[in-house]
Design an enzyme around this catalytic site. Structure first.
Site, PDB file in Angstrom:
ATOM      1  N   ARG A   1       0.829  -1.222   0.000  1.00 19.37           N
ATOM      2  CA  ARG A   1       0.000   0.000   0.000  1.00 19.37           C
ATOM      3  C   ARG A   1       0.855   1.259   0.000  1.00 19.37           C
ATOM      4  O   ARG A   1       0.482   2.280  -0.578  1.00 19.37           O
ATOM      5  CB  ARG A   1      -0.936   0.002   1.194  1.00 19.37           C
ATOM      6  CG  ARG A   1      -2.029  -1.056   1.037  1.00 19.37           C
ATOM      7  CD  ARG A   1      -3.189  -0.749   1.932  1.00 19.37           C
ATOM      8  NE  ARG A   1      -4.234  -1.753   1.782  1.00 19.37           N
ATOM      9  CZ  ARG A   1      -5.272  -1.853   2.589  1.00 19.37           C
ATOM     10  NH1 ARG A   1      -5.408  -1.017   3.596  1.00 19.37           N
ATOM     11  NH2 ARG A   1      -6.179  -2.771   2.392  1.00 19.37           N
TER      12      ARG A   1
ATOM     13  N   ASP B   1     -15.266  10.562   9.719  1.00 24.53           N
ATOM     14  CA  ASP B   1     -14.207   9.594   9.442  1.00 24.53           C
ATOM     15  C   ASP B   1     -12.868  10.304   9.569  1.00 24.53           C
ATOM     16  O   ASP B   1     -12.771  11.512   9.336  1.00 24.53           O
ATOM     17  CB  ASP B   1     -14.347   8.994   8.030  1.00 24.53           C
ATOM     18  CG  ASP B   1     -13.608   7.670   7.888  1.00 24.53           C
ATOM     19  OD1 ASP B   1     -14.274   6.612   7.916  1.00 24.53           O
ATOM     20  OD2 ASP B   1     -12.368   7.690   7.760  1.00 24.53           O
TER      21      ASP B   1
HETATM   22  C1  LIG Z   1     -14.281  -0.677   7.178  1.00 28.60           C
HETATM   23  S1  LIG Z   1     -14.755   1.018   7.223  1.00 28.60           S
HETATM   24  C2  LIG Z   1     -16.357   0.889   7.971  1.00 28.60           C
HETATM   25  C3  LIG Z   1     -17.392   1.741   7.268  1.00 28.60           C
HETATM   26  C4  LIG Z   1     -18.820   1.594   7.803  1.00 28.60           C
HETATM   27  N1  LIG Z   1     -18.899   1.934   9.197  1.00 28.60           N
HETATM   28  C5  LIG Z   1     -19.342   0.201   7.570  1.00 28.60           C
HETATM   29  O1  LIG Z   1     -19.437  -0.593   8.509  1.00 28.60           O
HETATM   30  O2  LIG Z   1     -19.655  -0.122   6.414  1.00 28.60           O
HETATM   31  C6  LIG Z   1     -13.727   1.622   8.565  1.00 28.60           C
HETATM   32  C7  LIG Z   1     -13.560   3.137   8.570  1.00 28.60           C
HETATM   33  O3  LIG Z   1     -13.015   3.531   9.831  1.00 28.60           O
HETATM   34  C8  LIG Z   1     -12.176   4.641   9.622  1.00 28.60           C
HETATM   35  N2  LIG Z   1     -11.259   4.780  10.766  1.00 28.60           N
HETATM   36  C9  LIG Z   1     -10.201   4.004  11.095  1.00 28.60           C
HETATM   37  N3  LIG Z   1      -9.584   4.483  12.188  1.00 28.60           N
HETATM   38  C10 LIG Z   1     -10.286   5.583  12.573  1.00 28.60           C
HETATM   39  C11 LIG Z   1     -10.129   6.530  13.636  1.00 28.60           C
HETATM   40  N4  LIG Z   1      -9.122   6.437  14.528  1.00 28.60           N
HETATM   41  N5  LIG Z   1     -11.014   7.546  13.713  1.00 28.60           N
HETATM   42  C12 LIG Z   1     -12.028   7.657  12.808  1.00 28.60           C
HETATM   43  N6  LIG Z   1     -12.216   6.803  11.780  1.00 28.60           N
HETATM   44  C13 LIG Z   1     -11.352   5.772  11.670  1.00 28.60           C
HETATM   45  C14 LIG Z   1     -11.465   4.306   8.324  1.00 28.60           C
HETATM   46  O4  LIG Z   1     -10.931   5.469   7.692  1.00 28.60           O
HETATM   47  C15 LIG Z   1     -12.571   3.626   7.515  1.00 28.60           C
HETATM   48  O5  LIG Z   1     -13.202   4.510   6.626  1.00 28.60           O
END
Ligand SMILES: C[S@@+](CC[C@H](N)C(=O)[O-])C[C@H]1O[C@@H](n2cnc3c(N)ncnc32)[C@H](O)[C@@H]1O
Length: 306
Positions: A49, A158
């Site tokens: 990545r 996010d």
């Molecule tokens: C797998 S996606 C989940 C999206 C949605 N909640 C779903 O279940 O379909 C995880 C998201 O968490 C965000 N994320 C990861 N670490 C984070 C943090 N410390 N604070 C806020 N968002 C975070 C990532 O950028 C990503 O967009």
């Protein structure tokens, strides 16, 4: 396939491999900034990545890339690096049974309250490219088509500014709308004629998108009637997960408020006084107050007393 199209291979063939020290330094930085744990098994993934980021700076080693990240000018690149390593997989109406529970059990009394002048607040925490908060908005609008006339808001946050930009654009491949009925598609989307569809204004007006790292200070006051935080904390270490659940309880002070989490996540024992399991991955806020000090932000891995 060309070497450039297969970054991992290209990195290896050019001798560009993450050393033990570079992997340790990057995974510490990622954990500190996001709470995300990079297990040693993720090394090849991390390398592949980040290879694109190296190329975009014309750098020829991970050592030089780590030096850039740690330099005074590294702030922009640290954000890009985090954007490159986060998993943003999502889809409309993901885990449909949770949306059914919302529609059939949770929203009716809340919408009645809003129609009588009350306020309704929902938070989609870790909303990725917006499919989750828009699915929430559509569910609200299906039950109450004039929802925008009441004090009803969805906050969608996010960490990654790139996914928030896409979410705000509200433009999705038409094939990704498959979970919706033809009527719902018609109600909530406008086809743009190029294989994409745009979210209609009514749903957009209900949602506010913001960049927010869940580890940081939360620049808003509760109270959220519903929080969706699904498939986010699964990447965090245990201590960070525990603190987060308790902080959510601090912005859900009304007993009966609801927390929906991912189906492979579970609430830690420390959060149990604040939430009772309803079913599957849905929890109901109890009447127990959260001590003020447990609602404070805490950096990943940092000692609470530090
Ligand atoms: C797998 S996606 C989940 C999206 C949605 N909640 C779903 O279940 O379909 C995880 C998201 O968490 C965000 N994320 C990861 N670490 C984070 C943090 N410390 N604070 C806020 N968002 C975070 C990532 O950028 C990503 O967009």
């Amino acid at each position: 396939m060309t070497a450039a199209a297969r970054p991992e291979q290209a990195a290896n063939s050019a001798g560009l491999e993450l050393s033990d020290a570079e992997f340790a330094s990057l995974s510490q930085m990622i954990h500190r900034e996001t709470g995300i744990v990079m297990a040693p098994s993720k090394r090849a993934l991390l390398q592949s990545r980040l290879y694109k980021r190296l190329r975009s700076h014309g750098l020829d080693s991970f050592g030089a890339y780590c030096a850039l990240l740690e330099s005074g000018d590294g702030q922009f690149e640290r954000r890009e690096m985090i954007s490159a390593i986060t998993t943003n997989v999502t889809r409309f109406l993901r885990e449909p049974h949770q949306f059914r529970e919302l529609r059939e059990e949770v929203l009716p009394p809340l919408l009645e309250h809003a129609q009588n002048g009350g306020r309704l607040r929902i938070w989609s925490a870790g909303c990725s490219t917006g499919e989750e908060p828009y699915s929430l908005a559509f569910t609200l609008l299906d039950l109450l088509p004039e929802a925008t006339r009441h004090d009803i808001r969805i906050l969608a946050t996010d960490l990654d500014p790139n996914v928030i930009r896409k979410a705000e654009a509200g433009r999705y491949p038409t094939e990704s709308l498959a979970p919706f009925s033809p009527e719902a598609r018609q109600d909530h989307f406008r086809p743009t004629g190029d294989g994409f569809s745009e979210v209609r204004d009514k749903a957009r007006r209900l949602v506010t998108f913001r960049v927010l790292n869940l580890l940081d200070d939360w620049p808003f006051r509760g109270d959220f009637d519903v929080i969706f935080c699904r498939n986010v904390v699964i990447y965090f270490d245990d201590a960070t997960q525990r603190r987060l659940w308790t902080r959510f309880a601090g912005v859900q002070t009304r007993p009966g408020a609801r927390l929906f989490i991912g189906h492979s996540e579970r609430l830690s024992d420390e959060a149990r006084p604040y939430y009772r399991l309803n079913r599957g991955a849905s929890y109901v806020r109890t009447d127990r107050d959260v001590p003020q000090q447990d609602t404070q932000p805490a950096r990943a891995g940092a000692d609470r007393s530090a």
